[in-house]
Structures are given as C-alpha cells and as structure tokens.
Motif scaffolding. Structure first.
Motif, PDB file in Angstrom:
ATOM      1  N   SER A 157     -10.531  93.523 -32.123  1.00 23.65           N
ATOM      2  CA  SER A 157      -9.700  93.265 -30.939  1.00 23.65           C
ATOM      3  C   SER A 157     -10.358  93.756 -29.658  1.00 23.65           C
ATOM      4  CB  SER A 157      -8.335  93.939 -31.103  1.00 23.65           C
ATOM      5  OG  SER A 157      -8.490  95.343 -31.020  1.00 23.65           O
ATOM      6  N   TYR A 161      -7.801  75.859 -36.220  1.00 22.02           N
ATOM      7  CA  TYR A 161      -7.584  77.256 -36.623  1.00 22.02           C
ATOM      8  C   TYR A 161      -8.009  78.180 -35.490  1.00 22.02           C
ATOM      9  CZ  TYR A 161      -7.069  80.978 -40.123  1.00 22.02           C
ATOM     10  OH  TYR A 161      -6.649  82.071 -40.840  1.00 22.02           O
ATOM     11  N   ASN A 162      -7.587  79.443 -35.578  1.00 24.12           N
ATOM     12  CA  ASN A 162      -8.057  80.476 -34.659  1.00 24.12           C
ATOM     13  C   ASN A 162      -9.526  80.767 -34.976  1.00 24.12           C
ATOM     14  OD1 ASN A 162      -8.726  82.806 -33.325  1.00 24.12           O
ATOM     15  ND2 ASN A 162      -7.137  84.072 -34.275  1.00 24.12           N
ATOM     16  N   GLU A 194     -10.737  84.313 -36.065  1.00 28.54           N
ATOM     17  CA  GLU A 194     -10.274  84.977 -37.284  1.00 28.54           C
ATOM     18  C   GLU A 194     -11.496  85.436 -38.094  1.00 28.54           C
ATOM     19  OE1 GLU A 194      -8.422  86.390 -39.192  1.00 28.54           O
ATOM     20  OE2 GLU A 194      -6.362  86.023 -38.582  1.00 28.54           O
ATOM     21  N   CYS A 237      -4.762  77.008 -22.542  1.00 25.56           N
ATOM     22  CA  CYS A 237      -4.629  78.298 -23.255  1.00 25.56           C
ATOM     23  C   CYS A 237      -5.429  79.385 -22.550  1.00 25.56           C
ATOM     24  CB  CYS A 237      -5.155  78.205 -24.686  1.00 25.56           C
ATOM     25  SG  CYS A 237      -4.196  77.156 -25.767  1.00 25.56           S
ATOM     26  N   LYS A 243      -3.205  82.606 -23.512  1.00 28.63           N
ATOM     27  CA  LYS A 243      -2.281  82.589 -24.643  1.00 28.63           C
ATOM     28  C   LYS A 243      -2.487  81.294 -25.416  1.00 28.63           C
ATOM     29  CE  LYS A 243       2.681  83.254 -25.508  1.00 28.63           C
ATOM     30  NZ  LYS A 243       2.501  84.152 -26.638  1.00 28.63           N
ATOM     31  N   ASP A 244      -2.729  81.427 -26.702  1.00 27.87           N
ATOM     32  CA  ASP A 244      -3.000  80.258 -27.536  1.00 27.87           C
ATOM     33  C   ASP A 244      -1.806  80.037 -28.464  1.00 27.87           C
ATOM     34  OD1 ASP A 244      -3.930  78.353 -29.329  1.00 27.87           O
ATOM     35  OD2 ASP A 244      -5.418  79.675 -30.253  1.00 27.87           O
ATOM     36  N   GLU A 245      -0.885  79.188 -28.029  1.00 29.25           N
ATOM     37  CA  GLU A 245       0.331  78.995 -28.825  1.00 29.25           C
ATOM     38  C   GLU A 245       0.063  78.165 -30.067  1.00 29.25           C
ATOM     39  OE1 GLU A 245       3.502  77.694 -26.291  1.00 29.25           O
ATOM     40  OE2 GLU A 245       3.839  79.749 -25.607  1.00 29.25           O
ATOM     41  N   ASP A 246      -1.035  77.410 -30.078  1.00 34.12           N
ATOM     42  CA  ASP A 246      -1.307  76.551 -31.228  1.00 34.12           C
ATOM     43  C   ASP A 246      -1.844  77.347 -32.416  1.00 34.12           C
ATOM     44  OD1 ASP A 246      -0.538  74.487 -29.638  1.00 34.12           O
ATOM     45  OD2 ASP A 246      -2.583  73.943 -29.033  1.00 34.12           O
ATOM     46  N   GLY A 278      -2.985  80.939 -32.071  1.00 36.68           N
ATOM     47  CA  GLY A 278      -2.882  82.395 -31.949  1.00 36.68           C
ATOM     48  C   GLY A 278      -4.188  83.109 -31.687  1.00 36.68           C
ATOM     49  N   ARG A 279      -5.159  82.393 -31.094  1.00 36.91           N
ATOM     50  CA  ARG A 279      -6.399  83.094 -30.710  1.00 36.91           C
ATOM     51  C   ARG A 279      -6.072  84.054 -29.567  1.00 36.91           C
ATOM     52  NH1 ARG A 279     -12.208  80.121 -29.738  1.00 36.91           N
ATOM     53  NH2 ARG A 279     -13.136  81.527 -28.200  1.00 36.91           N
ATOM     54  N   THR A 280      -6.457  85.303 -29.738  1.00 39.65           N
ATOM     55  CA  THR A 280      -6.152  86.293 -28.697  1.00 39.65           C
ATOM     56  C   THR A 280      -7.410  86.840 -28.046  1.00 39.65           C
ATOM     57  OG1 THR A 280      -6.106  88.018 -30.372  1.00 39.65           O
ATOM     58  CG2 THR A 280      -3.981  87.062 -29.744  1.00 39.65           C
TER      59      THR A 280
END
Ligand code: ADP
Length: 448
Positions: free
Chosen positions: A118, A273-274, A277, A348, A353-356, A358-360
């Motif tokens: 993170s 996908y994120n 990850e 995004c 913010k990646d609502e599709d 969840g990439r943070t």
C-alpha cells in the motif's frame, strides 16, 4: 590435492555475492563456485527493485512507512503461510540491507510500489533502470576490489559431510575434472527451480507447458544436494507464476509498468481486474480469459518515467500507435470498447477511486498522451517460494529442526519467508538480507 577455504559459496546470484563479500570482510578465505559461464544468476534479471520499510531514502522523500505494515502486507500477500520468525527478521533487517548496499556503492534511492503493497517501498536505482543488472555490477565491483576468487563453469555436485558435519564440496569444472574443496562453512545460494520443468510439474502438474522467466541455471540443484545431507524442506508446491510475461521471448514485463500507471486489458478491450493485486490473483484472472492472455496498455507518460519500457520497445515486442483508435486497430480490438475503457479508467484516476475493480494504488495519471503502447502478456513460472528450511542464523535445518553444522543457505533456495506468494520487490530484499547474514555467520563459525 584438496584446496582449503574457510567458506565456500555456491552460486553467484545476489545472495551468493552478498554472502561472499560479507564473509571476506569478516576475515574468511572465500571462494564462489558458479556453474554457468557468467556471474549473476537469476538475480541479474530482477526488474522492479528491493522492498524495505523505514529506510533512510523513504525518510528523505517524506514517505511514512512502518515495519509492522510491511510485515502485515507481506504476510497477507503470502496467504499467512510465511514463517513468522523469518518474516519478522526480514522486515527488521531490510532497512539495514539498503544501507549495506549504499555503503558498498550500490544506491537504491528512487522508490516505487508493487502489487499487494500500500506504500511506496520498492527501492531502485536513481535512473529507474532494472535493479538486477545494477545490483550485480555493483556487487562484482566489490568482489574485484577484494580479489574474491570466482570459479565459473564449475558446478558443485555434492556437499561433503563427515559424521553430520559439513567438510567441503565436490566440484566438477569446465573440463569435467572433479576436485574437492575443503571448508568448514558452505553457503548454498543456488537459487530456485523455476527452470527445472520436471521438478515444477512434479509439485504442480497444471503448470506443464508454461514458459519460465528464469535463466537456465535455476534447476534446484542446491535443494537436492542439501536434502541429500538431511535438510528439511517447506512449501515446495508454492510456485509463483508472474502475470505479465511476453510469450515469444519469455521476457518478464516489469511490475513497474503497472506501478507507473499501466492497465491490463482483455482482447475484448476491457479491463478485467485490479492490476495492482498480488501476482497469483492477477495471473489467475488472465488464465480465466478466453485467450488466456491480455494486453498491458500504457501511454507515453508511463514510458518516459521508466527505462524498462524503452528496453521493451527496443526489443521489438511493443505495439505502438499515435492514438487509442489506431492502437485498437493494430491489436485487432474493438475501437469503441478500448476508447470507453480508457475514458472510464481516466475518470478513476481523476477521482482517485476505481469503482470497477478497486485499484487503490498507482492511479498515477490518465492514459491520454500518445504514443500509446501495448504488449501482449500471459503468465509464466517465475519464482519458487518453497525450499530448504533455515533458522534465524541462516543455518540449514534437518527434518528434526536441528542445524546441520557448517551448512548455510540464503536466497531463493530457502523456503518459508514468502509463504504462498512472493510480493514483487521482496526477492531482492530476501537475497541481500539473508546473504549478508549467511556470510557473517558462516565466516564466524569457520574462523572459530
Ligand atoms: P538468488 O536470487 O537466491 O541469489 P540466483 O538464481 O540469482 O539466486 O543465483 C543462483 C546461482 O547459483 C545461479 O547463477 C546458478 O547458476 C548457480 N548454481 C545453481 N546450482 C549450482 C551448482 N550446483 N553449482 C554451482 N552453481 C550453481
């Protein structure tokens, strides 16, 4: 006649070189044995960098980090299978290893991020070049300054023992002559077994047919030799596939491309996908696509911040075009879909913010500056998390968890630190941290 050393180091990757330099500086007479014709092992292919938390360089850049968080994220990435004691030691010693490298003229003062982390804690050279070549050339300079002996094209065939105590090694040189080298300490730094297909498939039959990113020497011979003298092993079935491997050349596309802001897109032109990850999860998603492959897509902002990207372009496997539309045509992809995907991703980034998916992390900048680039990728066998068991001193442990006197191991040959999945940037940290430690302890024992 047998030759006498204090410490024999098997393998000239990062772990072996760090161990040899440290052992030499402790006063030991050291030799490095390398079966390949060149120094550097698989380490020379390392791309992204070296993870460490609470380092001097993070402080200079104002990056707030903690060893606890690094520990937790590595444990989570490893699916809580990591050996907690070894992991604690790893996290504790990581900033010291960054300083050790710096003191040896190898400065990793630029910092980025990899999947599963993170915080920016992946240390790399100031010019953002691949860490492996930089590291090996810096370590080789240190070898030369110290006149440490290296025997190339010489393979260790057996670790010799007398009454359970290591006495040396048997080597076979380039002329097929065999010799005995005596030593009280033998450091096994032979790397993993990703390039040994038979061994990989014996633990993970479903990986038959996968390409590997590894060099030819990654055959796992150190594990076999240590098992022969009674060493225990752990997590042998935990084999990492890296999600982004160019398939015609088996060339690894560095995580730093995604870390710099690239996305993954299916042949249908959609993100799926994120991208940030962990490697196991991203790989599984790519394999689940109908084509079992995907495209890494990025723009000129990502390229200009990343030397690796220029290298991929020079190697000829990057498809580029001045606009997303033209890129889509070249990729045989629906133009509208790719355009929509990019537009949505760029939104995004603006919103952070990646609502599709969840990439943070690494939502660096919109992908909107041509030329645009794409590389076709699919997973390949990349790292073997399992290996021999060691204690906190890097002494090799037998099946009863007792040290085998004189046997030390460091680097990818060791199992337990990464659990079920290694985080990008943690292998370079592993080899340097435990290489230094093995060198120090092996020398101390041999000189006692
Ligand atoms: P690490 O990342 O753990 O340092 P590497 O894969 O970078 O490991 O390096 C391991 C090195 O060990 C490779 O260069 C490989 O060729 C060498 N090696 C493996 N087995 C033997 C052996 N039996 N004798 C000599 N060298 C070996």
């Amino acid at each position: 006649a047998p030759q006498n050393y204090d410490v024999v180091v098997i393998g000239s990757g990062g772990a072996g070189l760090a161990a040899a330099i440290q052992a030499h500086d402790e006063g030991a007479r050291v030799v490095i044995i390398e079966k390949m014709p060149t120094i550097g092992g698989n380490t020379i292919k390392a791309s992204v960098g070296m993870n460490a938390a609470e380092t001097r360089f993070q402080k200079i850049k104002g990056i707030l980090d903690s060893k606890e968080l690094f520990y937790e994220e590595t444990l989570k990435g490893g699916k809580f299978k990591n050996n907690p004691e070894l992991l604690k030691e790893f996290v504790e010693l990581a900033p010291k290893a960054i300083d050790w490298l710096d003191e040896h003229g190898i400065q990793l003062n630029d910092i980025t991020i990899t999947g599963g982390m993170s915080i920016d804690r992946t240390h790399r050279p100031a010019d953002r070049s691949a860490v492996g070549g930089f590291l090996i050339s810096g370590l080789v300079k240190n070898l030369n300054q110290r006149n440490i002996e290296v025997l190339l094209e010489t393979s260790v065939e057996e670790i010799l023992c007398d009454n359970g105590v290591v006495t040396g090694v048997k080597v076979v040189d380039e002329y097929n002559d065999s010799r005995i080298l005596n030593a009280k300490s033998v450091i096994v730094a032979t790397g993993g077994f990703s390039a040994n297909r038979e061994m990989v498939v014996s633990y993970r039959p479903e990986l038959d047919g996968f390409v590997t990113t590894n060099h030819k020497g990654a055959t796992g011979s150190g594990i076999a030799m240590l098992q022969h003298i009674g060493a225990g092993t752990v997590d042998m079935g935990e084999i990492q596939i890296h999600p982004t491997v160019e398939q015609t050349t088996s060339y690894l596309i560095s995580e730093s491309i995604r870390g710099g802001g690239a996305i993954l897109v299916s042949q249908a032109g959609k993100r799926f996908y994120n991208e940030m990850e962990t490697r196991d999860k991203v790989s599984a998603q790519i394999i689940a696509l109908p084509e079992k492959s995907a495209w890494i897509i990025f723009d000129d902002q990502v390229r200009s911040g990343n030397k690796a990207a220029d290298e991929y372009i020079a190697k000829g496997f990057v498809i580029s075009a001045p606009t997303p539309h033209e890129l889509a045509v070249k990729l045989n992809m629906d133009q509208e879909t790719l355009q929509t995907t990019l537009g949505r991703y760029n939104e995004c980034v603006i919103q952070q913010k990646d609502e599709d998916f969840g990439r943070t992390t690494a939502l660096r900048h919109p992908i909107n500056q041509g030329p645009y680039y794409a590389i076709r990728i699919a997973p390949g066998v990349h790292h073997t998390m399992g290996g021999v068991t060691i204690n906190l001193d890097t002494a090799v442990l037998n099946e009863q968890q007792q040290p085998i006197q004189g046997a030390w191991a460091a680097g990818e040959v060791v199992g337990g630190i990464h659990g079920a999945n290694r985080i990008g940037g943690n292998a370079v940290a592993d080899i340097i941290i435990f290489g230094i430690l093995a060198g120090r302890n092996a020398a101390a024992m041999a000189l006692r």
